[in-house]
Design a protein around this motif. Structure first.
Motif, PDB file in Angstrom:
ATOM      1  N   ARG A   6       0.839  -1.029  -0.119  1.00  0.00           N
ATOM      2  CA  ARG A   6       0.158  -0.161  -0.045  1.00  0.00           C
ATOM      3  C   ARG A   6       0.617   1.174   0.001  1.00  0.00           C
ATOM      4  NH1 ARG A   6      -5.304  -0.825   1.840  1.00  0.00           N
ATOM      5  NH2 ARG A   6      -5.271   1.127   2.956  1.00  0.00           N
ATOM      6  N   ARG A   7       1.882   1.239   0.832  1.00  0.00           N
ATOM      7  CA  ARG A   7       2.737   2.400   0.889  1.00  0.00           C
ATOM      8  C   ARG A   7       3.531   2.798  -0.464  1.00  0.00           C
ATOM      9  NH1 ARG A   7       3.869   6.004   4.507  1.00  0.00           N
ATOM     10  NH2 ARG A   7       2.913   4.527   5.993  1.00  0.00           N
ATOM     11  N   GLU A   8       3.781   1.586  -1.293  1.00  0.00           N
ATOM     12  CA  GLU A   8       4.515   1.985  -2.396  1.00  0.00           C
ATOM     13  C   GLU A   8       3.471   2.305  -3.727  1.00  0.00           C
ATOM     14  OE1 GLU A   8       7.349  -1.158  -3.901  1.00  0.00           O
ATOM     15  OE2 GLU A   8       6.380  -2.124  -2.166  1.00  0.00           O
ATOM     16  N   ALA A   9       2.123   1.916  -3.479  1.00  0.00           N
ATOM     17  CA  ALA A   9       1.009   2.223  -4.309  1.00  0.00           C
ATOM     18  C   ALA A   9       0.919   3.887  -3.990  1.00  0.00           C
ATOM     19  CB  ALA A   9      -0.204   1.434  -4.065  1.00  0.00           C
ATOM     20  N   ALA A  10       0.915   4.040  -2.798  1.00  0.00           N
ATOM     21  CA  ALA A  10       0.252   5.627  -2.306  1.00  0.00           C
ATOM     22  C   ALA A  10       1.367   6.485  -2.951  1.00  0.00           C
ATOM     23  CB  ALA A  10       0.373   5.872  -1.044  1.00  0.00           C
ATOM     24  N   SER A  11       2.678   6.092  -2.991  1.00  0.00           N
ATOM     25  CA  SER A  11       3.647   7.068  -3.510  1.00  0.00           C
ATOM     26  C   SER A  11       3.593   7.135  -5.022  1.00  0.00           C
ATOM     27  CB  SER A  11       5.096   6.419  -3.146  1.00  0.00           C
ATOM     28  OG  SER A  11       6.150   7.041  -3.704  1.00  0.00           O
ATOM     29  N   LEU A  12       3.398   6.113  -5.491  1.00  0.00           N
ATOM     30  CA  LEU A  12       3.291   6.310  -7.041  1.00  0.00           C
ATOM     31  C   LEU A  12       2.067   7.064  -7.381  1.00  0.00           C
ATOM     32  CD1 LEU A  12       3.925   5.412  -9.740  1.00  0.00           C
ATOM     33  CD2 LEU A  12       2.944   3.128  -9.609  1.00  0.00           C
ATOM     34  N   LEU A  13       0.768   6.756  -6.792  1.00  0.00           N
ATOM     35  CA  LEU A  13      -0.250   7.580  -7.152  1.00  0.00           C
ATOM     36  C   LEU A  13      -0.244   9.232  -6.600  1.00  0.00           C
ATOM     37  CD1 LEU A  13      -3.039   4.826  -5.510  1.00  0.00           C
ATOM     38  CD2 LEU A  13      -2.751   5.663  -8.007  1.00  0.00           C
ATOM     39  N   THR A  14       0.611   9.451  -5.714  1.00  0.00           N
ATOM     40  CA  THR A  14       0.904  10.720  -5.512  1.00  0.00           C
ATOM     41  C   THR A  14       1.779  11.273  -6.441  1.00  0.00           C
ATOM     42  OG1 THR A  14       0.843  10.286  -2.725  1.00  0.00           O
ATOM     43  CG2 THR A  14       1.975  12.237  -3.416  1.00  0.00           C
ATOM     44  N   GLY A  15       2.664  10.608  -6.783  1.00  0.00           N
ATOM     45  CA  GLY A  15       3.281  11.295  -8.104  1.00  0.00           C
ATOM     46  C   GLY A  15       2.525  11.391  -9.295  1.00  0.00           C
ATOM     47  N   ILE A  16       1.579  10.723  -9.461  1.00  0.00           N
ATOM     48  CA  ILE A  16       0.701  10.791 -10.635  1.00  0.00           C
ATOM     49  C   ILE A  16      -0.153  12.017 -10.467  1.00  0.00           C
ATOM     50  CG2 ILE A  16      -1.180   9.688 -12.016  1.00  0.00           C
ATOM     51  CD1 ILE A  16      -0.094   7.011 -11.519  1.00  0.00           C
ATOM     52  N   ALA A  17      -0.457  12.059  -9.305  1.00  0.00           N
ATOM     53  CA  ALA A  17      -1.564  13.226  -8.854  1.00  0.00           C
ATOM     54  C   ALA A  17      -1.021  14.423  -9.047  1.00  0.00           C
ATOM     55  CB  ALA A  17      -2.218  13.092  -7.518  1.00  0.00           C
ATOM     56  N   ALA A  18       0.277  14.554  -8.973  1.00  0.00           N
ATOM     57  CA  ALA A  18       1.229  15.872  -8.976  1.00  0.00           C
ATOM     58  C   ALA A  18       1.824  16.193 -10.399  1.00  0.00           C
ATOM     59  CB  ALA A  18       2.339  15.669  -7.908  1.00  0.00           C
ATOM     60  N   ASP A  19       1.710  15.197 -11.220  1.00  0.00           N
ATOM     61  CA  ASP A  19       2.204  15.251 -12.505  1.00  0.00           C
ATOM     62  C   ASP A  19       1.240  16.200 -13.290  1.00  0.00           C
ATOM     63  OD1 ASP A  19       3.593  15.000 -15.064  1.00  0.00           O
ATOM     64  OD2 ASP A  19       4.378  13.244 -14.473  1.00  0.00           O
ATOM     65  N   LYS A  20       1.592  17.361 -14.047  1.00  0.00           N
ATOM     66  CA  LYS A  20       1.024  18.445 -14.728  1.00  0.00           C
ATOM     67  C   LYS A  20       0.736  17.681 -16.183  1.00  0.00           C
ATOM     68  CE  LYS A  20       1.652  22.429 -12.210  1.00  0.00           C
ATOM     69  NZ  LYS A  20       2.118  23.905 -12.543  1.00  0.00           N
ATOM     70  N   ASN A  21       1.611  16.839 -16.577  1.00  0.00           N
ATOM     71  CA  ASN A  21       1.550  15.925 -17.831  1.00  0.00           C
ATOM     72  C   ASN A  21       0.506  14.911 -17.775  1.00  0.00           C
ATOM     73  OD1 ASN A  21       3.902  17.850 -18.967  1.00  0.00           O
ATOM     74  ND2 ASN A  21       5.358  16.546 -17.913  1.00  0.00           N
ATOM     75  N   VAL A  22       0.129  14.594 -16.832  1.00  0.00           N
ATOM     76  CA  VAL A  22      -1.000  13.599 -16.741  1.00  0.00           C
ATOM     77  C   VAL A  22      -2.351  14.138 -17.017  1.00  0.00           C
ATOM     78  CG1 VAL A  22      -2.044  11.740 -15.377  1.00  0.00           C
ATOM     79  CG2 VAL A  22       0.541  11.926 -15.253  1.00  0.00           C
ATOM     80  N   PRO A  23      -3.313  13.481 -17.609  1.00  0.00           N
ATOM     81  CA  PRO A  23      -4.493  14.001 -17.810  1.00  0.00           C
ATOM     82  C   PRO A  23      -5.359  14.262 -16.495  1.00  0.00           C
ATOM     83  CG  PRO A  23      -4.145  12.312 -19.400  1.00  0.00           C
ATOM     84  CD  PRO A  23      -3.063  12.273 -18.468  1.00  0.00           C
ATOM     85  N   PRO A  24      -5.980  15.385 -16.563  1.00  0.00           N
ATOM     86  CA  PRO A  24      -6.660  15.861 -15.179  1.00  0.00           C
ATOM     87  C   PRO A  24      -7.491  14.654 -14.629  1.00  0.00           C
ATOM     88  CG  PRO A  24      -6.931  17.666 -16.745  1.00  0.00           C
ATOM     89  CD  PRO A  24      -6.223  16.462 -17.706  1.00  0.00           C
ATOM     90  N   SER A  25      -8.229  13.963 -15.413  1.00  0.00           N
ATOM     91  CA  SER A  25      -9.180  12.923 -14.919  1.00  0.00           C
ATOM     92  C   SER A  25      -8.432  11.774 -14.356  1.00  0.00           C
ATOM     93  CB  SER A  25      -9.932  12.201 -16.144  1.00  0.00           C
ATOM     94  OG  SER A  25      -9.055  11.699 -17.171  1.00  0.00           O
ATOM     95  N   LEU A  26      -7.271  11.505 -14.832  1.00  0.00           N
ATOM     96  CA  LEU A  26      -6.393  10.457 -14.089  1.00  0.00           C
ATOM     97  C   LEU A  26      -5.568  10.975 -13.011  1.00  0.00           C
ATOM     98  CD1 LEU A  26      -4.381   8.697 -17.039  1.00  0.00           C
ATOM     99  CD2 LEU A  26      -5.721   7.638 -15.377  1.00  0.00           C
ATOM    100  N   ARG A  27      -5.177  12.295 -12.821  1.00  0.00           N
ATOM    101  CA  ARG A  27      -4.665  12.682 -11.681  1.00  0.00           C
ATOM    102  C   ARG A  27      -5.779  13.004 -10.588  1.00  0.00           C
ATOM    103  NH1 ARG A  27      -3.027  18.509 -13.878  1.00  0.00           N
ATOM    104  NH2 ARG A  27      -2.566  19.005 -11.722  1.00  0.00           N
ATOM    105  N   ALA A  28      -6.997  13.356 -10.695  1.00  0.00           N
ATOM    106  CA  ALA A  28      -7.716  13.468  -9.836  1.00  0.00           C
ATOM    107  C   ALA A  28      -8.200  11.753  -9.224  1.00  0.00           C
ATOM    108  CB  ALA A  28      -9.281  13.889 -10.607  1.00  0.00           C
ATOM    109  N   ARG A  29      -8.210  10.947 -10.363  1.00  0.00           N
ATOM    110  CA  ARG A  29      -8.509   9.547  -9.572  1.00  0.00           C
ATOM    111  C   ARG A  29      -7.494   9.131  -8.905  1.00  0.00           C
ATOM    112  NH1 ARG A  29     -10.287   7.557 -14.641  1.00  0.00           N
ATOM    113  NH2 ARG A  29      -8.175   6.259 -15.019  1.00  0.00           N
ATOM    114  N   ALA A  30      -6.198   9.337  -9.285  1.00  0.00           N
ATOM    115  CA  ALA A  30      -4.960   9.173  -8.377  1.00  0.00           C
ATOM    116  C   ALA A  30      -5.181   9.591  -7.000  1.00  0.00           C
ATOM    117  CB  ALA A  30      -3.743   9.355  -9.018  1.00  0.00           C
ATOM    118  N   GLU A  31      -5.454  11.021  -6.934  1.00  0.00           N
ATOM    119  CA  GLU A  31      -5.598  11.502  -5.785  1.00  0.00           C
ATOM    120  C   GLU A  31      -6.673  10.545  -4.981  1.00  0.00           C
ATOM    121  OE1 GLU A  31      -7.374  15.856  -4.048  1.00  0.00           O
ATOM    122  OE2 GLU A  31      -6.552  15.633  -6.176  1.00  0.00           O
TER     123      GLU A  31
END
Length: 231
Positions: free
Chosen positions: A190-215
């Motif tokens: 879970r901690r590794e997953a959360a770290s990866l999801l946090t990175g996705i949510a903070a990446d402006k190159n990722v589409p907004p829908s994916l960033r919101a879902r990662a958050e």
């Protein structure tokens, strides 16, 4: 040998040298002339063949592009018959590279529309392993195949397959990262997953829908991600 009136020794030597070179060239041509001519003819034939092949390839590529455009028009009109599937199969067989890849990706998408998962999986799997299509096509197939097979794969299989794509410099960082994080959650990482999801949510190159879902997914792990709206 006496020099002619007005002729210097340098002029005489140059004339002798030129005559010698001419005699040597004539001797070489007499001995190898037929081979030289044959080589020149072969070179001309090869160049002509290459130019003809390139012209044919360009014409075929243009024809394939028009055919693919026509097929997409039919798909856009809601026509998803077996006839369209056959056209895509023919186009994929008659073309190569990106055009073949695009036809096969479309073929897989149409199969999914008809709930034919087996055909879609076969198309994606063969594309993923096909070194003759561009890497972008192979990566697309890898993502789509993993989405379809996710429930039947072991978490580590998902993680290993998507490892080259679930990185920040990848165009697939958002999609591949999300699938990888879900596999990590299944594996209780879970901690590794959360770290990866946090990175996705903070990446402006990722589409907004994916960033919101990662958050949202990271929040569900009780390890908050940076708010997407604030970025």
């Amino acid at each position: 040998m006496a020099l002619a009136p007005g002729e210097t020794s340098d002029t005489f030597i140059r004339e002798v040298d030129e005559n010698l070179r001419r005699d040597q060239a004539e001797a070489v041509f007499k001995r190898y002339g037929s081979w030289i001519i044959a080589a020149a003819v072969l070179l001309l034939v090869a160049v002509g063949g290459l130019l003809f092949w390139r012209s044919q390839q360009a014409q075929q590529a243009a024809a394939n592009s028009e055919q693919f455009s026509s097929i997409l028009t039919e798909v856009g009109e809601g026509k998803t018959s077996d006839d369209i599937a056959r056209k895509l199969d023919v186009l994929a067989a008659d073309s190569n590279g990106s055009m073949s890849g695009a036809a096969r990706l479309t073929r897989a998408a149409l199969a999914l529309q008809k709930s034919d998962r087996a055909t879609a999986i076969t198309q994606y799997r063969t594309l993923m392993d096909d070194g003759d299509v561009p890497q972008t096509v192979r990566d697309t197939a890898s993502i789509r195949l993993t989405q379809l097979e996710f429930d039947s794969l072991q978490p580590q299989q998902v993680i290993d397959r998507l490892a080259p794509l679930a990185v920040k410099d990848s165009a697939w960082y958002g999609s591949a990262g999300e699938l990888t994080a879900l596999a990590m959650i299944k594996a209780n990482r879970r901690r590794e997953a959360a770290s990866l999801l946090t990175g996705i949510a903070a990446d402006k190159n990722v589409p907004p829908s994916l960033r919101a879902r990662a958050e949202q997914l990271a929040a569900g792990l009780s390890i908050p991600a940076a708010p997407a709206a604030a970025r």
